[in-house]
Scaffold this motif. Structure first.
Motif, short mmCIF file in Angstrom:
data_model
loop_
_atom_site.label_atom_id
_atom_site.label_comp_id
_atom_site.label_asym_id
_atom_site.label_seq_id
_atom_site.Cartn_x
_atom_site.Cartn_y
_atom_site.Cartn_z
N SER A 1 -4.61 -1.19 -9.18
CA SER A 1 -6.03 -1.04 -9.30
C SER A 1 -6.49 0.34 -10.11
O SER A 1 -7.26 0.07 -11.03
N ARG B 1 -9.53 -8.59 -3.56
CA ARG B 1 -7.95 -8.37 -3.41
C ARG B 1 -7.72 -7.96 -2.01
O ARG B 1 -8.36 -7.55 -1.23
N GLY B 2 -6.31 -8.70 -1.59
CA GLY B 2 -6.18 -8.46 -0.22
C GLY B 2 -6.24 -9.72 0.60
O GLY B 2 -6.44 -10.76 0.22
N ASP C 1 0.90 -1.22 0.00
CA ASP C 1 0.14 -0.03 0.09
C ASP C 1 0.81 1.20 0.00
O ASP C 1 1.71 1.37 0.84
N ALA D 1 -0.87 -1.89 -4.40
CA ALA D 1 -2.08 -2.21 -4.84
C ALA D 1 -2.88 -1.31 -5.35
O ALA D 1 -3.77 -1.59 -6.46
N LYS E 1 -9.41 -1.53 -1.23
CA LYS E 1 -8.62 -2.56 -0.87
C LYS E 1 -8.79 -2.82 0.63
O LYS E 1 -9.11 -1.84 1.47
N GLU F 1 -6.28 -4.62 3.42
CA GLU F 1 -5.09 -5.43 3.53
C GLU F 1 -5.37 -6.78 4.33
O GLU F 1 -4.72 -7.61 4.53
#
Length: 707
Positions: A379, A620-621, A372, A375, A598, A600
């Motif tokens: 995206s 995602r993540g 981060d 990502a 996102k 994480e």
């Protein structure tokens, strides 16, 4: 490879994150090839903004070749000086960053001071460049700062100029600070900055240093610090969900308590490691009166609040607090007399300031690294929002390059790096960040955890209330909110989301997805989070987007409840109530939805799963590592309202299928793998190991970001 070949490769490479990673190789090549200034200048002037930034940093790495102003280094200084005046805002930012690694260039002082007056990241980078030059150019810098003080009347600007005076050395800086500190016509904030800086300058130390004594005995308990300056953190978690007070605030409170409790709970598993005897959680002060003194909580968990002079209404404002943060963190750590390790998270001003203090003090740093903003860059690039031609313009707003570089450097330089689990962890960190995590002595995946006992208590109360028992305070409040709904909407299940009102959290996307008439008829939407009385700029933006979809005067009529932030325990009870329902007001088998661009890891998602709710989460993540598709939840593209809507529709159907079996499976998974106590035991071992290695390894190395 030569500079020319690297530039050509970077222009042809497939992604923006690859350009960021290749930037370091380009800088190394420029250092070895100082005659490449012309080629780099051409790239700086080109339309590929990402390569232009990389080229400018490469220019900053061209070594000095003596006093000849016409040599390669002189040409590099001229390029950076010109970039400091570039009409493109992103070039000025990166020129100030690059200037910090070079020897003083007198013509560049004036534009650096101009950037300093602007504040934000630009001002901080200019401030750090001027500080780096203080040994050889202090008097010249003081002269420019004095001129600026004569022309600037705005108190925040004068405070920044005064802070920077305090970073200089020599009698002229001290005289200027003393004059400001004694001037009764000066604004209080400016005089306070002068007094703080004057006190430090008189000691000959512009950055107060914490000290760490020699290694403790084997039986001495460790003191561990953890920090997040993006939130006001208190043991009662009263402000969670307001502003930047998100899941990390809950995590640090619960983790600090668990580290202390875990010394007993995990003694057998970690008998070779010293116990954790004290935890210091450092956060932003709720007002300017916060002084960094630690306020003890039962059990050895202390809280220290750092007074930050600049109110953070947008992310950019935070960077203007760098000097105050550095001083406050140093004092908070020094007050402990002994700090054996400090755990940092986030690529923000608090982490940067704390790294500087920890390095000066010799305190080992543990850093939690995540891809981060890497990502997010990927995206946005895939969505077509970020391109080579507009990357710099976006970078000037969202600071992608600086934050990405800070994550990478800290991950490599920390005493130990903690990684949040994700589905393709090793591949993602190599592809997005450019780090190889094969070395277990440096990198350890550690799942974040929640306090399952808090959720269990909420579940017990919600189950009893659904069966007719008297409701507690939190559930009575929820009952009152649901009674605002029109009669025909009472009895629908709840779609619930808990989190900050920030574009990354996607609350407006959730509303957009839910607002489809067919979906609205199936559930009511409850959003818990945000400061509705005094919204920040980010919160105001999200509320405006939501209001564009649902008229604020018609929210209740349409089944939308936006109620602002609540304490963590209250949110937990409302999540549990979505599972069991409230007789006459909400049907059972609700669904939890996370609309983050996102995520994480997703602590709120885990809390919902522990409570037995079916969850909708980002594909995602981290969530992909623990959600079992179509059994415990659905993974979807949460950036797209249509995809999110389809997932919610499917989730509402699946939520009623064997709900008790799903709830038991979800709770068991969270308890076994994602308990805060499991996390604490793992981290305790990492902290102890990092401390033991400190004596042999010496001080942490400096960062390129700090150059």
């Amino acid at each position: 490879m030569t500079v020319e070949s690297l530039l050509r490769t970077m222009r042809e490479t497939g992604s923006l994150t690859q350009v960021l990673m290749a930037s370091e190789r380009l800088s190394d090549a420029a250092r070895d090839e100082p005659t490449s200034v012309d080629a780099l200048t051409a790239a700086i002037e080109g339309e590929d903004q990402a390569v232009a930034i990389a080229a400018l940093h490469a220019v900053a790495h061209i070594e000095h070749d003596g006093p000849d102003p016409h040599g390669a280094a002189g040409a590099a200084d001229a390029v950076l000086a010109e970039a400091l005046r570039d009409p493109r805002a992103f070039m000025r930012t990166h020129a100030a960053w690059g200037a910090a690694r070079r020897r003083p260039h007198l013509p560049s002082i004036a534009p650096l001071v101009a950037l300093l007056t602007a504040g934000g990241l630009d001002g901080m980078l200019a401030q750090r460049a001027l500080e780096a030059w203080r040994t050889d150019a202090s008097d010249a810098i003081v002269d420019h700062l004095a001129v600026a003080l004569q022309t600037q009347s705005d108190a925040p600007v004068r405070r920044r100029l005064t802070e920077t005076l305090g970073l200089m050395s020599g009698p002229s800086a001290i005289a200027a600070l003393e004059s400001i500190a004694l001037d009764t016509d000066e604004a209080d904030a400016v005089r306070e900055a002068a007094r703080d800086a004057f006190d430090d300058a008189r000691r000959g130390d512009a950055a107060p240093r914490a000290t760490t004594p020699v290694d403790p005995g084997a039986d001495e308990a460790l003191t561990v610090a953890q920090l997040f300056l993006g939130a006001d953190i208190d043991s009662g978690l009263r402000t969670v969900g307001s502003g930047n007070n998100g899941g990390i605030a809950t995590l640090l409170v619960r983790l600090g308590d668990a580290l202390l409790a875990g010394s007993d709970a995990g003694a057998e598993a970690h008998s070779e490691s010293p116990a954790i005897g004290r935890v210091l959680t450092i956060s932003r002060g709720s007002d300017a009166a916060a002084d960094g003194d630690a306020k003890a909580a039962p059990g050895g968990h202390a809280y220290s609040q750092i007074g930050l002079p600049v109110a953070v209404t947008r992310a950019e404002d935070a960077w203007s607090n760098y000097v105050a943060a550095r001083r406050g963190i140093a004092r908070a750590l020094a007050a402990q007399s002994t700090v054996h390790a400090i755990h940092l998270r986030m690529a923000d001003v608090g982490t940067l300031a704390a790294w500087d203090v920890a390095r000066a003090a010799g305190i080992p740093v543990i850093f939690t690294a995540a891809p981060d903003p890497h990502a997010l860059i990927e995206s946005l690039e895939l969505a077509g929002a970020l391109t080579r031609e507009n990357f710099g313009d976006h970078d000037a707003q969202d600071r992608y390059w600086f934050r990405a570089q800070l994550v990478r450097e800290l991950a490599e330089a920390a005493a130990h790096t903690v990684l949040m689990p994700r589905e393709h962890l090793q591949a993602d960190l190599q592809r997005l960040v450019g780090i190889d995590i094969d070395d277990p002595a440096q990198y350890t995946p550690v799942a974040e955890g929640i306090d399952v006992s808090v959720i269990d208590a909420a579940v017990a109360e919600a189950r009893a209330a659904a069966a007719g028992a008297p409701a507690g305070t939190a559930l009575r409040e929820l009952t009152g909110l649901l009674e605002e709904l029109p009669p025909h909407r009472r009895g629908l299940p709840l779609l619930i989301s808990v989190g900050r009102l920030h574009r990354v959290k996607g609350m407006s996307t959730i509303v957009d997805a839910w607002a489809d008439p067919a979906l609205q008829e199936r559930c009511n939407l409850l959003i818990v989070g945000g400061n509705l009385a005094r919204p920040s700029a980010d919160e105001a933006d999200q509320l405006a987007l939501i209001d564009a979809v649902v008229d604020p005067q018609a929210r209740a009529a349409r089944g939308l409840l936006i109620v602002g932030h609540r304490p963590n325990q209250v949110a937990a009870q409302w999540i549990a109530a979505a599972r069991f329902g409230i007789p006459g007001l909400a049907a059972p088998h609700g669904v939890y939805v996370c609309g983050s661009m996102k995520e994480e890891f997703g602590l709120a998602i885990l809390e919902a799963m522990a409570a037995g709710l079916f969850v909708i989460a980002p594909r995602r993540g981290g969530p992909a590592t623990y959600i079992e598709p179509r059994r415990t939840g659905i993974l979807t593209d949460t950036t797209d309202a249509g995809s999110l809507r389809a997932a919610i529709v499917e989730g509402l159907g699946l939520a009623a299928e064997r709900p008790d079996d799903r709830a038991a499976a979800s709770r068991t998974l969270v308890s076994d793998r994602f308990s805060i106590h499991t996390m604490a035991r793992t981290l305790a071992g990492i902290y102890a190991t990092a401390h033991r290695r400190r004596t042999a390894a010496g001080l942490p190395r400096d960062l390129e970001t700090n150059a």
